[in-house]
Write a protein that holds these residues in place. Structure first.
Motif, PDB file in Angstrom:
ATOM      1  N   UNK A 170     -49.218 -18.139  -4.045  1.00 18.46           N
ATOM      2  CA  UNK A 170     -48.925 -16.877  -4.721  1.00 18.46           C
ATOM      3  C   UNK A 170     -47.674 -16.958  -5.580  1.00 18.46           C
ATOM      4  N   UNK A 171     -46.742 -17.819  -5.206  1.00 20.89           N
ATOM      5  CA  UNK A 171     -45.482 -17.925  -5.946  1.00 20.89           C
ATOM      6  C   UNK A 171     -45.442 -19.150  -6.866  1.00 20.89           C
ATOM      7  N   UNK A 172     -46.527 -19.900  -6.924  1.00 17.86           N
ATOM      8  CA  UNK A 172     -46.574 -21.074  -7.802  1.00 17.86           C
ATOM      9  C   UNK A 172     -46.804 -20.639  -9.244  1.00 17.86           C
ATOM     10  N   UNK A 173     -46.385 -21.483 -10.175  1.00 21.05           N
ATOM     11  CA  UNK A 173     -46.646 -21.236 -11.589  1.00 21.05           C
ATOM     12  C   UNK A 173     -48.104 -21.552 -11.867  1.00 21.05           C
ATOM     13  N   UNK A 174     -48.799 -20.630 -12.530  1.00 23.70           N
ATOM     14  CA  UNK A 174     -50.220 -20.845 -12.840  1.00 23.70           C
ATOM     15  C   UNK A 174     -50.376 -22.097 -13.702  1.00 23.70           C
ATOM     16  N   UNK A 175     -51.454 -22.834 -13.510  1.00 26.63           N
ATOM     17  CA  UNK A 175     -51.634 -24.151 -14.129  1.00 26.63           C
ATOM     18  C   UNK A 175     -51.478 -24.106 -15.644  1.00 26.63           C
ATOM     19  N   UNK A 176     -52.072 -23.112 -16.308  1.00 24.70           N
ATOM     20  CA  UNK A 176     -51.985 -23.054 -17.768  1.00 24.70           C
ATOM     21  C   UNK A 176     -50.561 -22.798 -18.233  1.00 24.70           C
ATOM     22  N   UNK A 177     -49.817 -21.970 -17.497  1.00 22.78           N
ATOM     23  CA  UNK A 177     -48.420 -21.706 -17.850  1.00 22.78           C
ATOM     24  C   UNK A 177     -47.566 -22.928 -17.572  1.00 22.78           C
ATOM     25  N   UNK A 178     -47.932 -23.674 -16.509  1.00 28.23           N
ATOM     26  CA  UNK A 178     -47.196 -24.897 -16.208  1.00 28.23           C
ATOM     27  C   UNK A 178     -47.312 -25.906 -17.328  1.00 28.23           C
ATOM     28  N   UNK A 179     -48.478 -26.005 -17.964  1.00 30.00           N
ATOM     29  CA  UNK A 179     -48.674 -26.918 -19.088  1.00 30.00           C
ATOM     30  C   UNK A 179     -47.823 -26.500 -20.270  1.00 30.00           C
ATOM     31  N   UNK A 180     -47.727 -25.184 -20.504  1.00 35.65           N
ATOM     32  CA  UNK A 180     -46.908 -24.694 -21.607  1.00 35.65           C
ATOM     33  C   UNK A 180     -45.437 -25.017 -21.374  1.00 35.65           C
ATOM     34  N   UNK A 181     -44.993 -24.805 -20.136  1.00 34.18           N
ATOM     35  CA  UNK A 181     -43.588 -25.105 -19.811  1.00 34.18           C
ATOM     36  C   UNK A 181     -43.306 -26.586 -19.979  1.00 34.18           C
ATOM     37  N   UNK A 182     -44.238 -27.434 -19.500  1.00 28.62           N
ATOM     38  CA  UNK A 182     -44.053 -28.875 -19.607  1.00 28.62           C
ATOM     39  C   UNK A 182     -43.964 -29.318 -21.058  1.00 28.62           C
ATOM     40  N   UNK A 183     -44.756 -28.647 -21.928  1.00 28.00           N
ATOM     41  CA  UNK A 183     -44.744 -29.006 -23.338  1.00 28.00           C
ATOM     42  C   UNK A 183     -43.385 -28.742 -23.967  1.00 28.00           C
ATOM     43  N   UNK A 184     -42.654 -27.782 -23.403  1.00 30.29           N
ATOM     44  CA  UNK A 184     -41.339 -27.446 -23.945  1.00 30.29           C
ATOM     45  C   UNK A 184     -40.201 -28.046 -23.131  1.00 30.29           C
ATOM     46  N   UNK A 185     -40.547 -28.846 -22.141  1.00 32.82           N
ATOM     47  CA  UNK A 185     -39.505 -29.385 -21.270  1.00 32.82           C
ATOM     48  C   UNK A 185     -39.666 -30.879 -21.068  1.00 32.82           C
ATOM     49  N   UNK A 186     -40.102 -31.580 -22.104  1.00 28.78           N
ATOM     50  CA  UNK A 186     -40.239 -33.021 -22.004  1.00 28.78           C
ATOM     51  C   UNK A 186     -38.857 -33.677 -21.876  1.00 28.78           C
ATOM     52  N   UNK A 187     -38.750 -34.584 -20.965  1.00 29.15           N
ATOM     53  CA  UNK A 187     -37.483 -35.277 -20.758  1.00 29.15           C
ATOM     54  C   UNK A 187     -37.255 -36.289 -21.873  1.00 29.15           C
ATOM     55  N   UNK A 188     -36.073 -36.258 -22.451  1.00 27.98           N
ATOM     56  CA  UNK A 188     -35.713 -37.192 -23.512  1.00 27.98           C
ATOM     57  C   UNK A 188     -34.854 -38.299 -22.899  1.00 27.98           C
ATOM     58  N   UNK A 189     -35.295 -39.526 -23.035  1.00 31.92           N
ATOM     59  CA  UNK A 189     -34.557 -40.656 -22.486  1.00 31.92           C
ATOM     60  C   UNK A 189     -34.132 -41.596 -23.601  1.00 31.92           C
ATOM     61  N   UNK A 190     -32.978 -42.200 -23.429  1.00 33.05           N
ATOM     62  CA  UNK A 190     -32.451 -43.111 -24.437  1.00 33.05           C
ATOM     63  C   UNK A 190     -33.224 -44.431 -24.412  1.00 33.05           C
ATOM     64  N   UNK A 191     -33.362 -45.046 -25.583  1.00 31.69           N
ATOM     65  CA  UNK A 191     -34.051 -46.329 -25.697  1.00 31.69           C
ATOM     66  C   UNK A 191     -33.021 -47.451 -25.590  1.00 31.69           C
ATOM     67  N   UNK A 192     -33.230 -48.353 -24.652  1.00 27.97           N
ATOM     68  CA  UNK A 192     -32.265 -49.434 -24.428  1.00 27.97           C
ATOM     69  C   UNK A 192     -32.187 -50.394 -25.612  1.00 27.97           C
ATOM     70  N   UNK A 193     -33.245 -50.440 -26.455  1.00 31.39           N
ATOM     71  CA  UNK A 193     -33.235 -51.360 -27.590  1.00 31.39           C
ATOM     72  C   UNK A 193     -32.234 -50.934 -28.655  1.00 31.39           C
ATOM     73  N   UNK A 194     -31.899 -49.642 -28.686  1.00 33.44           N
ATOM     74  CA  UNK A 194     -30.859 -49.204 -29.622  1.00 33.44           C
ATOM     75  C   UNK A 194     -29.495 -49.734 -29.192  1.00 33.44           C
ATOM     76  N   UNK A 195     -29.279 -49.801 -27.873  1.00 32.23           N
ATOM     77  CA  UNK A 195     -27.988 -50.279 -27.373  1.00 32.23           C
ATOM     78  C   UNK A 195     -27.751 -51.742 -27.726  1.00 32.23           C
ATOM     79  N   UNK A 196     -28.829 -52.520 -27.806  1.00 40.81           N
ATOM     80  CA  UNK A 196     -28.693 -53.954 -28.083  1.00 40.81           C
ATOM     81  C   UNK A 196     -29.013 -54.294 -29.542  1.00 40.81           C
ATOM     82  N   UNK A 197     -29.101 -53.270 -30.391  1.00 39.08           N
ATOM     83  CA  UNK A 197     -29.463 -53.500 -31.788  1.00 39.08           C
ATOM     84  C   UNK A 197     -28.348 -54.236 -32.540  1.00 39.08           C
TER      85      UNK A 197
END
Length: 220
Positions: free
Chosen positions: A131-158
């Motif tokens: 009852x307190x979980x986020x509905x599946x369709x809303x969860x997909x919308x949230x995930x679309x706006x909350x993608x984790x951004x990670x640094x690329x290690x190849x830039x560090x060694x460029x």
């Protein structure tokens, strides 16, 4: 009623990333606003319509062996209050609990869809989580706006070659063919190559990828 399927069921709480289909049937367009409500499987959290003619909740239970569901029906609250006078145009989010109330009960499809009266505490915990979980369709919308951004290690060694002058023509055409669009410049040496070839023959000739394979220069 006493139900043997309750003691046999293996139930776990849905994780924050678990899709919970509690608003619509996953097989048709019936939703929790209809008179029959929606049955949410307490084992895998699939949503199914419990009413005729489809009765997808019963079909899911018979196919999966997941007998226990919680039926959720959303009902709009009656109010005698007159709406506030409109003084400006705006979009205001109204909490769902202020507009609706939810009627729920647990049923067992292994017992012909009978409603269970005495629900054990462990089952009640799963129902509460649903009852307190986020509905599946809303969860997909949230995930679309909350993608984790990670640094690329190849830039560090460029490592980059010393700055060089490039003619306008060299920057606007692949150095290995005559392609003039979808171009990629290597950030290590300045090589300009065309992009991937598409299945229909459009796009580039893979010369940017060929440069990477020959030199190991990863960033462009």
């Amino acid at each position: 009623m006493v139900c043997d399927h309750v003691s046999q069921a293996v139930l776990t709480l849905p994780a924050s990333s678990t899709p919970v289909y509690k608003e619509e049937c996953t097989q048709c367009f019936d939703d929790h606003n209809m008179a029959a409500g929606i049955d949410v499987c307490l084992s895998c959290f699939n949503g199914g319509c419990p009413g005729t003619p489809n009765n997808h909740a019963h079909q899911h239970a018979m196919k999966s062996g997941h007998h226990l569901t919680v039926n959720i029906r959303r009902v709009r609250k009656e109010s005698d209050e007159r709406p506030a006078k409109l003084t400006k145009l705006e979009i205001v989010e109204e909490p769902e609990n202020d507009q609706y109330e939810f009627e729920t009960f647990v049923r067992c499809w292994g017992c012909s869809g009978a409603q269970l009266d005495n629900v054990p505490e462990d089952v009640q915990r799963v129902v509460h989580a649903v009852l307190h979980a986020v509905e599946a369709s809303k969860g997909s919308e949230i995930k679309a706006w909350a993608e984790e951004v990670t640094a690329c290690s190849h830039f560090d060694s460029l490592t980059q070659a010393p700055a060089a002058d490039f003619s306008s023509e060299a920057l606007h055409q692949c150095s290995m063919c005559d392609k003039r669009d979808n171009l990629w410049m290597c950030l290590s040496c300045g090589h300009v190559g065309c992009g991937r070839k598409q299945y229909d023959g459009s796009g580039g000739n893979n010369h940017a990828i060929a440069h990477f394979e020959q030199t190991g220069h990863r960033v462009s």
